[in-house]
Design an enzyme around this catalytic site. Structure first.
Site, PDB file in Angstrom:
ATOM      1  CB  CYS A  30       0.395  -7.075  14.538  1.00 54.60           C
ATOM      2  SG  CYS A  30       1.305  -5.770  14.412  1.00 54.60           S
ATOM      3  CE  LYS A  32      -6.219  -3.609   4.531  1.00 57.40           C
ATOM      4  NZ  LYS A  32      -6.583  -4.153   5.992  1.00 57.40           N
ATOM      5  CG  ASP A  61      -7.660  -7.541   6.974  1.00 58.94           C
ATOM      6  OD1 ASP A  61      -6.899  -6.955   7.988  1.00 58.94           O
ATOM      7  OD2 ASP A  61      -7.975  -6.653   5.987  1.00 58.94           O
ATOM      8  CB  SER A 104      -1.039  -3.859   8.407  1.00 59.11           C
ATOM      9  OG  SER A 104      -1.800  -3.097   8.113  1.00 59.11           O
ATOM     10  NE  ARG A 137      -2.477  -1.399   3.415  1.00 60.07           N
ATOM     11  CZ  ARG A 137      -1.654  -0.785   4.609  1.00 60.07           C
ATOM     12  NH1 ARG A 137      -1.736   0.560   4.554  1.00 60.07           N
ATOM     13  NH2 ARG A 137      -1.411  -1.376   5.555  1.00 60.07           N
ATOM     14  NE  ARG A 196      -0.164  -8.780   2.201  1.00 63.19           N
ATOM     15  CZ  ARG A 196      -0.709  -8.152   3.442  1.00 63.19           C
ATOM     16  NH1 ARG A 196      -1.763  -8.635   3.701  1.00 63.19           N
ATOM     17  NH2 ARG A 196      -0.365  -7.050   3.761  1.00 63.19           N
ATOM     18  CE1 TYR A 204       0.278  -6.118  -1.759  1.00 69.16           C
ATOM     19  CE2 TYR A 204      -0.727  -3.936  -0.977  1.00 69.16           C
ATOM     20  CZ  TYR A 204      -0.199  -5.228  -0.868  1.00 69.16           C
ATOM     21  OH  TYR A 204      -0.455  -5.897   0.641  1.00 69.16           O
ATOM     22  CG  HIS A 260      -7.284  -3.207  10.058  1.00 69.09           C
ATOM     23  ND1 HIS A 260      -6.015  -2.532  10.526  1.00 69.09           N
ATOM     24  CD2 HIS A 260      -7.318  -3.964   9.445  1.00 69.09           C
ATOM     25  CE1 HIS A 260      -5.275  -3.407   9.651  1.00 69.09           C
ATOM     26  NE2 HIS A 260      -5.987  -4.244   9.020  1.00 69.09           N
TER      27      HIS A 260
HETATM   28  C1  OXD Z   1      -3.196  -4.698   5.679  1.00 72.37           C
HETATM   29  C2  OXD Z   1      -3.933  -5.898   4.822  1.00 72.37           C
HETATM   30  O1  OXD Z   1      -2.300  -4.100   5.048  1.00 72.37           O
HETATM   31  O2  OXD Z   1      -4.670  -6.502   5.679  1.00 72.37           O
HETATM   32  O3  OXD Z   1      -3.665  -4.379   6.752  1.00 72.37           O
HETATM   33  O4  OXD Z   1      -3.459  -5.955   3.829  1.00 72.37           O
HETATM   34 MN    MN Z   2      -5.305  -5.427   7.442  1.00 69.23          MN
END
Ligand code: OXD
Ligand code: MN
Length: 644
Positions: free
Chosen positions: A306, A262, A329, A304, A104, A424, A253, A282
């Protein structure tokens, strides 16, 4: 010479020579390559026509989300070299992006409202705000005018009708994305619900307008790397919350291009939620069933990368416990008429960080992507499998791999990382072996506990419970974590990530906190308890004090017992912490509980003051006063504490 002699393989009488005329729909001069333009609701036809006129694609392809459609696109992308089939798994593919398009891009992500302070808080003079970027609609229009006109020239424009949340659920919302990336279409198909049924449910109601272009009109002006068209120098992701519109340019991406995720489900949805009185967060959602069979649901917000996906799918080590995942998420949460907080997962798939995922850390994620999945920026093994850092014990040493940067080496040989740290996997949530049977319940699942957390190597106890809803909001506002690879930030700095929403806020963070604080104002609402966890505390030598992963069930168990009112907590300046011995540590080996739960006075004095400064600098007068009051109380409690 006769024709028959020229073409001896087909007899002349078998030759088909008649010509059929078929009616081809065109919008202006642009042909509709697939689908029926007139079957779309009028408001969508107007939106799509506008997109055609602006971006000038060579054709319009109206998607239906079917398997046949996906296969057609996959074949095209394989032929072109954008996707490589991973022959070890059924219907699964590897994609290597342009190495400049891997995460991102927060610095190029904007929210556009006429009033700046609707979007961002009043920061202290001279301070650069980090809680969202604002640009005025007029200035943004200049930027958009530099990018969007003609940006799809020579490319197909895909029209994607999708539902965030189960199609037709009262908690769901509808979006329509146009994109010139068929990789994006394939991933949207995994992450959202694409179906012509969306047109029926939509009728003449409002939808979120999502416009995405890779920013590479043909003839292409820049060198395309890895068959991945993009335009990193000109990336721009613009949100117009009032118009419920998103315009994203230059990146393929996921977080920048799968606009349902998001951009819609957090940034735009947080504004819709503000207007309609609910919460777009989130957060993961999981159901936990202890041995007594009484299931409870938790939601948890971590920054993100974590470990939300890992916690959502935990394989519990305590006997008799069951965890089932609803989402990993994003959670949309709304109080129902009975005053219960109900949550749905608006997504249909998992878009998880691959490195670090293995059969030890997250077997359920691993089993979710054994088929029908797309892997982005991972490495490929010689036997047609995926590889990334963390799979060292699961792939034989010496196996030849091709890294995400197309370099070949044998596993075990030194070299740069085989996968990008933000590589990913994308797969359907329905393939998860522990997907909750109610994961698509249109009414959502009832939430008993909301958990905040982050990577906090120092000072922060394993778990603590907020003293009240307001105190929980304060704890959420002070979430911090070590920076990760999910965005373009590098290094190991501790970053503020309030409510784990810093990159995803759709409006002024102070107003967002007030929105949370207002939740109890409606009589009869049963408020979940709020907690904070930290799996990442280390000792002097940098070793983790807590084993984490499946053992986290011990902490979740304590949380659930607190939700049932068990007397297993003592008050401390930061909230309620477990009474000694109240977390089940049986069979864990040696755990330094004293250090794990210690609250060093000077650490917390500094931390509390630093949090207050952060809010003063970043949220200023928009901070609800109760938050400062609670921080003052916390500081005073530590001042009064004897030195430890
Ligand atoms: C993030 C994702 O960046 O879920 O939080 O991709
Ligand atoms: Mn996320």
């Amino acid at each position: 010479m006769t024709t028959a002699n020229m073409y001896p393989d087909i007899k002349e009488e078998d030759l088909v020579t008649e010509v059929h005329e078929i009616v081809l729909q065109k919008v202006g001069h642009v042909p509709v390559a697939k689908g029926d333009f007139m079957k779309m609701p009028k408001s969508v036809r107007i939106f799509v026509s506008h997109c055609i006129q602006l971006m000038k694609p060579r054709g319009v392809y109206i998607c239906d989300g079917s398997e046949a459609e996906a296969q057609e696109i996959i074949h095209k992308l394989e032929e072109r070299g954008t996707l490589t089939r991973l022959t070890k798994y059924k219907n699964s593919y590897l994609c290597r992006t342009d190495p400049e398009d891997v995460a991102r891009v927060e610095s190029k992500t904007f929210i556009c409202t006429p009033d700046k302070y609707e979007t961002v808080p009043h920061v202290r003079e001279g301070v650069a705000g980090i809680l969202g970027h604002w640009m005025g609609p007029d200035q943004m229009q200049v930027e958009l005018n530099d990018r969007f006109p003609g940006c799809m020239a020579g490319r197909m424009m895909y029209v994607i009708p999708f539902s965030m949340g189960p199609i037709g659920s009262p908690l769901s919302k509808i979006g329509v994305q146009v994109t010139d990336s068929n990789y994006v279409l394939l991933c949207m198909r995994l992450m959202t619900r694409i179906s012509p049924k969306v047109w029926e449910v939509l009728g003449d109601k409002e939808f979120v307008k999502c416009i995405h272009s890779v920013g590479c009109p043909r003839p292409v002006q820049r060198v395309v790397k890895n068959h991945w068209p993009c335009n990193p120098e000109n990336v721009l992701i613009a949100h117009f919350p009032h118009e419920r519109k998103i315009k994203s340019y230059g990146s393929g991406y996921g977080g920048n291009s799968l606009l349902g995720k998001k951009c819609f489900a957090l940034r735009i949805a947080s504004v819709i939620a503000r207007d309609e009185g609910w919460m777009a967060e989130h957060m993961l959602i999981s159901g936990i069933t202890p041995p007594n069979g009484e299931e409870m649901f938790i939601t948890a917000a971590f920054p993100s990368a974590c470990g939300k996906t890992n916690l959502a799918m935990t394989t519990p080590t305590l006997p008799g416990y069951k965890v089932q995942v609803v989402g990993d998420d994003i959670a949309w949460m709304r109080f129902n008429k009975k005053g219960e907080l109900r949550a749905i997962n608006p997504e249909a798939g998992f878009f998880g960080v691959a490195p670090g995922t293995n059969m030890q850390t997250n077997p359920n994620a691993m089993m979710s992507f054994q088929e029908n999945s797309i892997f982005t920026n991972v490495a490929e093994t010689a036997d047609g499998g995926y590889y990334w850092e963390g799979l060292e014990d699961e792939v034989p040493k010496g196996m030849a791999i091709k890294t995400w940067l197309n370099e070949t080496r044998a596993l075990g040989q030194p070299g740069p990382p085989a996968s990008h740290p933000n590589a990913r996997f994308t797969c359907p949530a329905s393939q998860c072996p522990i997907i909750h049977p109610r994961w698509e319940d249109p009414e959502g699942v009832p939430v008993s506990a909301i958990i905040f957390g982050g990577r906090r190597p120092k000072g922060v106890p394993l778990v603590f419970e907020a003293k009240s809803w307001e105190h929980g909001v304060m704890i959420g506002a002070c979430v911090k974590s070590e920076a990760t690879a999910a965005a373009e930030f590098k290094g190991k700095k501790i970053m503020h990530d309030p409510m784990a929403m810093r990159p995803f806020m759709g409006y002024n963070f102070g107003h967002y906190l007030q929105h949370w604080l207002d939740m109890p104002k409606v009589p009869g609402r049963k408020l979940p308890k709020i907690f904070h966890v930290n799996w990442f505390r280390t000792d002097e030598s940098g070793k983790f004090l807590w084993p984490g992963f499946g053992e986290n069930i011990r902490v979740i168990d304590w949380i659930l017992r607190r939700c049932k009112g068990e007397d297993i907590a003592v008050e401390s300046p930061i909230g309620f912490i477990p009474k000694p011995g109240s977390i089940n540590m049986e069979g864990l080996g040696k755990i330094n509980e004293k250090e794990l739960f210690s609250m060093p006075k000077h650490y917390w004095l500094d931390d509390t003051r630093e949090s207050r400064r952060f809010l003063e600098d970043q949220v200023g007068v928009d901070t609800p006063p109760i938050i400062f009051k609670l921080l003052e109380d916390q500081e005073a409690a530590f001042v009064a504490m004897p030195d430890n």
